[in-house]
Each structure stands twice: as structure tokens, then as C-alpha cells.
Enzyme design. Sequence first.
Site, short mmCIF file in Angstrom:
data_model
loop_
_atom_site.label_atom_id
_atom_site.label_comp_id
_atom_site.label_asym_id
_atom_site.label_seq_id
_atom_site.Cartn_x
_atom_site.Cartn_y
_atom_site.Cartn_z
N LYS A 13 0.84 -1.21 0.00
CA LYS A 13 0.00 0.00 0.00
C LYS A 13 0.87 1.26 0.00
O LYS A 13 0.69 2.15 -0.83
CB LYS A 13 -0.94 0.01 1.23
CG LYS A 13 -1.87 -1.19 1.31
CD LYS A 13 -2.82 -1.12 2.49
CE LYS A 13 -2.15 -1.21 3.84
NZ LYS A 13 -1.49 -2.51 4.14
N ARG A 88 -10.23 0.25 8.35
CA ARG A 88 -9.73 -1.09 8.63
C ARG A 88 -10.73 -1.93 9.37
O ARG A 88 -10.39 -3.01 9.86
CB ARG A 88 -8.50 -0.97 9.50
CG ARG A 88 -7.26 -1.30 8.72
CD ARG A 88 -6.18 -0.75 9.51
NE ARG A 88 -5.04 -1.55 9.60
CZ ARG A 88 -3.86 -1.10 9.20
NH1 ARG A 88 -3.76 0.05 8.59
NH2 ARG A 88 -2.82 -1.81 9.39
N ARG A 127 11.57 -5.36 5.21
CA ARG A 127 11.33 -3.94 4.89
C ARG A 127 12.28 -3.03 5.67
O ARG A 127 12.55 -3.25 6.84
CB ARG A 127 9.89 -3.56 5.24
CG ARG A 127 9.66 -2.04 5.18
CD ARG A 127 8.21 -1.64 5.25
NE ARG A 127 7.51 -2.29 6.32
CZ ARG A 127 6.18 -2.41 6.37
NH1 ARG A 127 5.44 -1.92 5.41
NH2 ARG A 127 5.62 -3.02 7.38
N ARG A 160 10.92 -0.93 11.19
CA ARG A 160 9.79 -0.55 12.03
C ARG A 160 9.69 -1.46 13.25
O ARG A 160 9.95 -2.65 13.16
CB ARG A 160 8.50 -0.65 11.20
CG ARG A 160 8.08 0.66 10.59
CD ARG A 160 6.96 0.52 9.59
NE ARG A 160 5.79 -0.20 10.07
CZ ARG A 160 4.68 -0.37 9.35
NH1 ARG A 160 4.61 0.15 8.14
NH2 ARG A 160 3.66 -1.04 9.84
N ARG A 171 -0.65 -9.14 13.34
CA ARG A 171 -1.22 -8.16 12.41
C ARG A 171 -2.04 -8.86 11.33
O ARG A 171 -3.07 -8.35 10.89
CB ARG A 171 -0.10 -7.31 11.78
CG ARG A 171 0.45 -6.28 12.76
CD ARG A 171 1.81 -5.75 12.38
NE ARG A 171 1.82 -5.07 11.10
CZ ARG A 171 2.93 -4.77 10.43
NH1 ARG A 171 4.12 -5.10 10.93
NH2 ARG A 171 2.86 -4.15 9.28
P1 AP5 Z 1 4.74 -1.63 1.91
O1 AP5 Z 1 4.41 -0.82 0.72
O2 AP5 Z 1 5.47 -0.97 3.01
O3 AP5 Z 1 3.45 -2.41 2.45
P2 AP5 Z 1 2.14 -1.86 3.18
O4 AP5 Z 1 0.96 -2.48 2.52
O5 AP5 Z 1 2.17 -0.37 3.28
O6 AP5 Z 1 2.33 -2.58 4.58
P3 AP5 Z 1 2.23 -2.01 6.07
O7 AP5 Z 1 2.97 -2.98 6.94
O8 AP5 Z 1 2.62 -0.57 6.12
O9 AP5 Z 1 0.73 -2.16 6.33
P4 AP5 Z 1 0.02 -2.18 7.66
O10 AP5 Z 1 -1.34 -2.03 7.21
O11 AP5 Z 1 0.30 -3.32 8.53
O12 AP5 Z 1 0.72 -0.98 8.48
P5 AP5 Z 1 0.23 0.49 8.85
O13 AP5 Z 1 1.41 1.36 8.89
O14 AP5 Z 1 -0.91 0.88 7.99
O15 AP5 Z 1 5.60 -2.90 1.39
C1 AP5 Z 1 6.08 -3.90 2.29
C2 AP5 Z 1 7.44 -4.43 1.82
O16 AP5 Z 1 7.28 -5.16 0.60
C3 AP5 Z 1 8.49 -3.36 1.52
O17 AP5 Z 1 9.73 -3.81 1.94
C4 AP5 Z 1 8.43 -3.20 0.00
O18 AP5 Z 1 9.68 -2.80 -0.53
C5 AP5 Z 1 8.06 -4.61 -0.45
N1 AP5 Z 1 7.21 -4.63 -1.65
C6 AP5 Z 1 6.17 -3.79 -1.93
N2 AP5 Z 1 5.60 -4.12 -3.11
C7 AP5 Z 1 6.27 -5.20 -3.58
C8 AP5 Z 1 6.16 -6.01 -4.76
N3 AP5 Z 1 5.22 -5.75 -5.70
N4 AP5 Z 1 7.01 -7.04 -4.91
C9 AP5 Z 1 7.97 -7.30 -3.97
N5 AP5 Z 1 8.15 -6.57 -2.85
C10 AP5 Z 1 7.31 -5.54 -2.64
O19 AP5 Z 1 -0.33 0.27 10.32
C11 AP5 Z 1 0.53 0.00 11.39
C12 AP5 Z 1 -0.26 -0.10 12.70
O20 AP5 Z 1 -0.91 1.14 12.97
C13 AP5 Z 1 -1.39 -1.14 12.72
O21 AP5 Z 1 -0.91 -2.44 13.05
C14 AP5 Z 1 -2.30 -0.56 13.80
O22 AP5 Z 1 -1.81 -0.81 15.09
C15 AP5 Z 1 -2.20 0.94 13.54
N6 AP5 Z 1 -3.23 1.42 12.58
C16 AP5 Z 1 -2.99 2.04 11.40
N7 AP5 Z 1 -4.15 2.34 10.78
C17 AP5 Z 1 -5.15 1.90 11.59
C18 AP5 Z 1 -6.58 1.89 11.50
N8 AP5 Z 1 -7.21 2.42 10.44
N9 AP5 Z 1 -7.28 1.33 12.52
C19 AP5 Z 1 -6.66 0.82 13.59
N10 AP5 Z 1 -5.32 0.77 13.76
C20 AP5 Z 1 -4.56 1.31 12.75
MG MG Z 2 2.29 1.01 4.86
#
Ligand code: AP5
Ligand code: MG
Length: 213
Positions: A13, A88, A127, A160, A171
Amino acid sequence: MNIILLGPPGAGKGTQAAFITQLKKVPHISTGDIFRSNVKEGTALGKKVQGYMDQGLLVPDEVVVELIADRLTWPDVQKGFMLDGFPRSITQAKALEETLDAMGKKIDAVINIEVDFSILTERITGRRVCKNCGATTHIKYLDDKAENKCTECGGELYQRADDSEETVKKRLVEYEEKTHPLTEYYREKNVLINIDGQQDIKDVTHDIESALK
Ligand code: AP5
Ligand code: MG
Ligand code: ZN
């Protein structure tokens, strides 16, 4: 255009948002990024959410809903926005709809990045994020793995706090239980677009671009 990016942790994402928001010239609103910067600054919000994040649990709905309702009052969303990591849960999705209704706005597209669970752990534990410019990469893309420097700006890379194998498992459970039902929710509203997230990064970007035309 008002867009939601949906998908499990590690689906790509954040990686795709960096390209698509430039292309569409809309702000990238990532609840995860906002929480992380609050944790780093030690704000009241940061203190409230850190425990949940470190455990791989979702932050309570009311906290996130309030944050987004406020963010959507900023003038930059007039030209559209891209939400990454919100909503979410069904509760969050309904709250978003109420907020947008009151503003006379709606969601135009929900981009659902699909990736098999079996490869997400490897993506997340490998990552690295740049301390300086925030760019996200993976150790597999670094030429000199020992160097640990951002390929965009030369800044220092870090991992992270919630990117350990153990936390990733939690997660993914949270995603399956609370977030995955949103695909059906948005399918019924005829705004869901499924994208194959297992292709090369540039091919995923290409598919999203075409879908948004
Ligand atoms: P990346 O692009 O970083 O993936 P992502 O989908 O953004 O993954 P996240 O871990 O950020 O998602 P998340 O939803 O768990 O975390 P968030 O920060 O939102 O890519 C991942 C890796 O893969 C990278 O190394 C990249 O280089 C590689 N990659 C990407 N595309 C690729 C491809 N096509 N091929 C190969 N490799 C690839 O949330 C974190 C925390 O915040 C949650 O756990 C929760 O506690 C809280 N939180 C956030 N939002 C909410 C909400 N709305 N409600 C409640 N709690 C929330
Ligand atoms: Mg992300
Ligand atoms: Zn950088």
C-alpha cells in the site's frame, strides 16, 4: 478522485501510494504513518496508540475515526485524497461514509491489493524505511546490504518496531478478522477494484494506473 488503498500488511500500500499520489496529485493519508510520527514525537496521541501498534493490534476505532475526520477538514483534500490503511473495520468504513456524506463527498475507488499471506512475512521482515525521506524499500533491493543506506537520498535505514515475525502474525490475524470483511462491503457498493499485488512493483503501479483512468 477519492481513493482507498486496501490490503493486508505488507501488500504494498505505502509503496504504491508513493507513485499514485504523485500521478493523481492528491495527498497520501496513511494512518500508520501519522501514528508513527506521533509516537516518535511523544505526543498524547502517540502515547495512546503505541501499545496497540507494538502488539500488532488495531488501534481502537474511535481514535482513528476522530483522527481522519479531522484530517479530512484540511484544505488539501479538496482536490481528492488517497487513504492508506484506513478504514480497517466496518465501523471505520461507516464512520468515514458519514463524514464524507456531511461534506458532500464520496469514495470513487477502493484499490484492493491482493497478495498471498505466505509471502507477506518475508516482505515485512525485510522492509527498511529511510529516517530522512521516509522512502520504503526491502533488503532484497539493496546492492550493498551491509551499507544500510537509502537508495533515494543516502539517509540511514531503520526497521519498524512492529516488523518482527511475531508481531506480523498478530497483524495478519487482525487483518483477517477485522479488515478483510471490507472487501465484500465495498464490492456491494460497486467501488472495489482487485489488483494482483504479487507482480513487480512497476507492474502493480501500471495496473492501478489503468484501473483509475
Ligand atoms: P509496503 O508498501 O510498506 O506495504 P504496506 O501495505 O504499506 O504494509 P504495512 O505494513 O505498512 O501495512 P500495515 O497495514 O500493517 O501498516 P500500517 O502502517 O498501515 O511494502 C512492504 C514491503 O514489501 C516493503 O519492503 C516493499 O519494498 C516490499 N514490496 C512492496 N511491493 C512489492 C512487490 N510488488 N514485490 C515485492 N516486494 C514488494 O499500520 C501499522 C499499525 O498502525 C497497525 O498495526 C495498527 O496498530 C495501527 N493502525 C494504522 N491504521 C489503523 C486503522 N485504520 N485502525 C486501527 N489501527 C490502525
Ligand atoms: Mg504502509
Ligand atoms: Zn531516503
